[in-house]
Design a protein around this motif. Structure first.
Motif, PDB file in Angstrom:
ATOM      1  N   LEU A  37       0.802  -1.220   0.000  1.00 34.09           N
ATOM      2  CA  LEU A  37       0.000   0.000   0.000  1.00 34.09           C
ATOM      3  C   LEU A  37       0.837   1.274   0.000  1.00 34.09           C
ATOM      4  N   GLY A  38       2.138   1.168   0.248  1.00 40.23           N
ATOM      5  CA  GLY A  38       2.993   2.354   0.202  1.00 40.23           C
ATOM      6  C   GLY A  38       2.754   3.275   1.376  1.00 40.23           C
ATOM      7  N   THR A  39       2.990   4.579   1.154  1.00 42.28           N
ATOM      8  CA  THR A  39       2.855   5.575   2.216  1.00 42.28           C
ATOM      9  C   THR A  39       1.389   5.940   2.406  1.00 42.28           C
ATOM     10  N   ARG A  40       0.864   5.669   3.566  1.00 41.50           N
ATOM     11  CA  ARG A  40      -0.547   5.919   3.862  1.00 41.50           C
ATOM     12  C   ARG A  40      -0.694   6.544   5.239  1.00 41.50           C
ATOM     13  N   ILE A  41      -1.770   7.274   5.414  1.00 39.86           N
ATOM     14  CA  ILE A  41      -2.110   7.818   6.725  1.00 39.86           C
ATOM     15  C   ILE A  41      -3.063   6.873   7.454  1.00 39.86           C
ATOM     16  N   GLY A  42      -3.959   6.270   6.700  1.00 37.90           N
ATOM     17  CA  GLY A  42      -4.883   5.294   7.266  1.00 37.90           C
ATOM     18  C   GLY A  42      -4.915   4.045   6.403  1.00 37.90           C
ATOM     19  N   VAL A  43      -5.091   2.901   7.024  1.00 39.13           N
ATOM     20  CA  VAL A  43      -5.147   1.631   6.304  1.00 39.13           C
ATOM     21  C   VAL A  43      -6.311   0.809   6.837  1.00 39.13           C
TER      22      VAL A  43
ATOM     23  N   THR B 211       2.983  -1.303   4.584  1.00 41.53           N
ATOM     24  CA  THR B 211       2.732   0.132   4.628  1.00 41.53           C
ATOM     25  C   THR B 211       4.008   0.872   5.025  1.00 41.53           C
ATOM     26  N   ASN B 212       4.101   2.127   4.603  1.00 41.74           N
ATOM     27  CA  ASN B 212       5.226   2.988   4.964  1.00 41.74           C
ATOM     28  C   ASN B 212       4.704   4.204   5.715  1.00 41.74           C
ATOM     29  N   GLY B 213       5.463   4.672   6.689  1.00 43.57           N
ATOM     30  CA  GLY B 213       5.085   5.884   7.404  1.00 43.57           C
ATOM     31  C   GLY B 213       4.319   5.572   8.675  1.00 43.57           C
ATOM     32  N   THR B 214       3.986   6.617   9.395  1.00 38.57           N
ATOM     33  CA  THR B 214       3.281   6.489  10.660  1.00 38.57           C
ATOM     34  C   THR B 214       1.784   6.521  10.425  1.00 38.57           C
ATOM     35  N   LEU B 215       1.097   5.422  10.746  1.00 34.35           N
ATOM     36  CA  LEU B 215      -0.337   5.338  10.532  1.00 34.35           C
ATOM     37  C   LEU B 215      -1.086   6.087  11.625  1.00 34.35           C
ATOM     38  N   ALA B 216      -1.993   6.997  11.214  1.00 36.73           N
ATOM     39  CA  ALA B 216      -2.860   7.641  12.185  1.00 36.73           C
ATOM     40  C   ALA B 216      -4.027   6.732  12.536  1.00 36.73           C
TER      41      ALA B 216
ATOM     42  N   VAL C 104       3.049  -5.507   7.657  1.00 36.96           N
ATOM     43  CA  VAL C 104       4.427  -5.009   7.665  1.00 36.96           C
ATOM     44  C   VAL C 104       4.374  -3.488   7.682  1.00 36.96           C
ATOM     45  N   SER C 105       5.025  -2.887   8.672  1.00 42.66           N
ATOM     46  CA  SER C 105       5.024  -1.429   8.794  1.00 42.66           C
ATOM     47  C   SER C 105       6.459  -0.935   8.971  1.00 42.66           C
ATOM     48  N   THR C 106       6.874   0.005   8.112  1.00 48.41           N
ATOM     49  CA  THR C 106       8.229   0.554   8.193  1.00 48.41           C
ATOM     50  C   THR C 106       8.163   2.082   8.172  1.00 48.41           C
TER      51      THR C 106
END
Length: 228
Positions: free
Chosen positions: A76-82, A113-118, A147-149
């Protein structure tokens, strides 16, 4: 990457689930956003990633053995919400003790996913039902890997090749006539191999720039397992 039997009404059901899941994630992100934050609905949706996967098997007196598996990879790449939904459903209906049914559904879902998920809205469920089916064997297993990085990450060609190999091994269970507890053990073993592969892939990946340098964290690989 998927392996499933064709189902003609699948598209409509999946579209409906995607719509509901997207709405839930968007609402969750809006709740988590600071008061007064300026963001249009279209921008919010653009940063929301959705993944919905399902395996569904049904055995009946006319089709006494049914098997379905799903093996999906959602980068999903860089996302704010998943929003991620994974489900396995197996039903055995109306067979007799003399002619029992066997129904197996297995769904493997990999989400990166990449980035910090809100906001993360993830569910992983399975259901096995014997409906007036004495002596039937019914098994449903759902395995979800998140997977979260903090930095940009994609699975390498070699990692995808290895996942494809594991997918083929999952598909081989369709021909198995082993006892259900053996099938479950083999599915668990494959899931453990997926976790090891994902952890090795994250550890070996080039460390690019953080997606959000102010909110860095250690990469994580989480497996959720539900069997019935």
């Amino acid at each position: 990457m998927t392996h499933r039997k064709p189902r003609t009404n699948r598209v409509g059901r999946r579209a409906a689930r995607l719509g509901m899941l997207a709405a839930a994630c968007t609402a969750g992100f809006a709740t988590a956003s600071p008061a007064g934050a300026a963001s249009s609905a279209s921008n919010v949706t653009r940063y929301v990633g959705i993944a919905v996967d399902e395996a569904h098997a049904k055995a009946t007196p006319r089709h006494r053995y049914d098997y379905d598996d799903e093996f999906a990879i959602r980068e999903l790449g860089t996302r704010i919400g998943v929003g991620a939904r994974n489900r396995a459903v197996a039903r055995s209906v109306g067979c007799s003790l003399d002619n029992p049914c066997r129904s197996i559904a297995l769904s493997f879902q990999v989400v990166t996913t990449n980035g910090t998920l809100a906001h993360l809205n993830a569910t992983n469920t399975s259901r096995a039902v014997n409906d007036h089916c004495e002596g039937c064997q019914t098994f449903a297993g759902a395995y979800q890997f998140i997977v979260s990085t903090p930095y940009s990450f994609t699975l390498s060609h070699s990692a995808r090749s290895e996942l494809a190999r594991l997918e083929r091994r999952l598909g081989e269970l369709e021909r198995s006539r082993e006892a259900i507890h053996v099938v479950k053990a083999r599915a668990d073993s494959l899931a453990a191999e997926v976790v090891t592969l994902l952890r090795d892939s994250v550890a070996a990946a080039p460390r690019g720039a953080d997606v959000n340098p102010l909110s860095s964290f250690r990469p994580t690989v989480t497996m959720r397992r539900h069997i019935d």
